[in-house]
Enzyme design. Structure first.
Site, PDB file in Angstrom:
ATOM      1  N   LYS A   1       9.133 -29.342 -75.468  1.00 14.52           N
ATOM      2  CA  LYS A   1       8.267 -29.742 -74.160  1.00 14.52           C
ATOM      3  C   LYS A   1       9.255 -29.735 -72.991  1.00 14.52           C
ATOM      4  O   LYS A   1      10.184 -30.708 -72.709  1.00 14.52           O
ATOM      5  CB  LYS A   1       7.459 -31.007 -74.458  1.00 14.52           C
ATOM      6  CG  LYS A   1       6.193 -30.928 -73.662  1.00 14.52           C
ATOM      7  CD  LYS A   1       5.444 -32.094 -74.042  1.00 14.52           C
ATOM      8  CE  LYS A   1       4.311 -32.292 -73.317  1.00 14.52           C
ATOM      9  NZ  LYS A   1       3.581 -33.698 -73.608  1.00 14.52           N
TER      10      LYS A   1
HETATM   11  O1  G3P Z   1      -0.924 -34.670 -72.614  1.00 18.80           O
HETATM   12  C1  G3P Z   1      -0.668 -35.267 -71.627  1.00 18.80           C
HETATM   13  C2  G3P Z   1      -0.986 -36.752 -71.548  1.00 18.80           C
HETATM   14  O2  G3P Z   1      -0.504 -37.401 -72.560  1.00 18.80           O
HETATM   15  C3  G3P Z   1      -1.121 -37.346 -70.512  1.00 18.80           C
HETATM   16  O3  G3P Z   1      -2.468 -38.118 -70.566  1.00 18.80           O
HETATM   17  O4  G3P Z   1      -4.128 -39.717 -69.867  1.00 18.80           O
HETATM   18  O5  G3P Z   1      -1.506 -40.008 -69.481  1.00 18.80           O
HETATM   19  O6  G3P Z   1      -2.874 -38.361 -68.224  1.00 18.80           O
HETATM   20  P1  G3P Z   1      -2.586 -39.245 -69.303  1.00 18.80           P
END
Ligand code: G3P
Length: 217
Positions: free
Chosen positions: A87
């Site tokens: 990633k």
């Molecule tokens: O897949 C990306 C994710 O981990 C981010 O999620 O909820 O932190 O925006 P969030």
């Protein structure tokens, strides 16, 4: 649409795997740190533990910001297991690293994508998948799902092989909307996946079936 789980919690990964719907896993440094997993050895051991649960693609994020660092780190990560996807953040050095890994046959997930222009660059560099963060776009008062429609359209125009991985999913409706928009993959918290199971008419119907089965027994 493929289902990935967005977590570093092994019990959650196992639960989704055992449900029979799991195609892969995504993690990020924040999710790792939340579990207190820090330092290269501990992080690599954790990725290995994830890859022991699932043979689906497992995104493992580099922490370096520069091209040589990303390459060194990504090559080490790719050696952990054959289902590791490196990633890489959406930066100029990140694009160079994506191109490098493509030439080595190593899969990449370009993360922190917030626009169709960024998605286009990552696809041109040869990313295996790109991660638009739809929840964070919604948080900023724009429409995250609309970005999925736009990127899917752009990729169709040019037959890019790069997959659209809808990320930063917050709820079951996000998942359904991303499927409608044609996302190839959605990476979701376990709660959002399990939320798809729920419908009151299913519960009412089930209770009725059980009740009826007793009447005629
Ligand atoms: O897949 C990306 C994710 O981990 C981010 O999620 O909820 O932190 O925006 P969030």
């Amino acid at each position: 649409m493929k289902f990935y789980i967005d977590t570093a919690v092994l019990a959650e990964i196992k639960e989704a795997h055992d449900m029979g719907i799991l195609d892969g896993v995504t993690t990020n440094p924040s999710l790792m740190a939340k579990l207190g997993i820090q330092g290269k050895d501990a992080i690599h051991a954790h990725y290995k533990a994830i890859c022991d649960i699932t043979s689906g693609e497992v995104s493992a994020e580099v922490l370096s910001m520069d091209f040589p660092g990303m390459v060194a780190e990504g090559e080490e990560l790719a050696k952990i297991a054959k289902n590791i996807v490196v990633k890489i953040p959406m930066t100029a050095d990140g694009l160079k690293a994506i191109k490098h890994f493509k030439s080595k046959g190593i899969k990449t997930n370009c993360t922190l994508v917030f626009s169709a222009g960024q998605a286009l660059l990552a696809a041109k560099a040869g990313a295996t998948m790109i991660s638009p963060f739809i929840g964070r776009i919604d948080d900023s008062n724009w429409d995250g799902v609309q970005l999925i429609y736009q990127i899917v359209d752009v990729f169709k125009n040019y037959d890019f092989e790069t997959e659209v991985l809808a990320a930063s999913i917050r709820n079951p409706l996000h998942i359904v909307k991303c499927a409608e928009a044609g996302a190839d993959i959605a990476t979701c918290p376990l709660g959002a996946i399990k939320g798809l199971l729920n419908h009151p008419l299913t519960n009412i119907g089930l209770a009725q079936f059980i009740e009826d089965s007793k009447k005629f027994a």
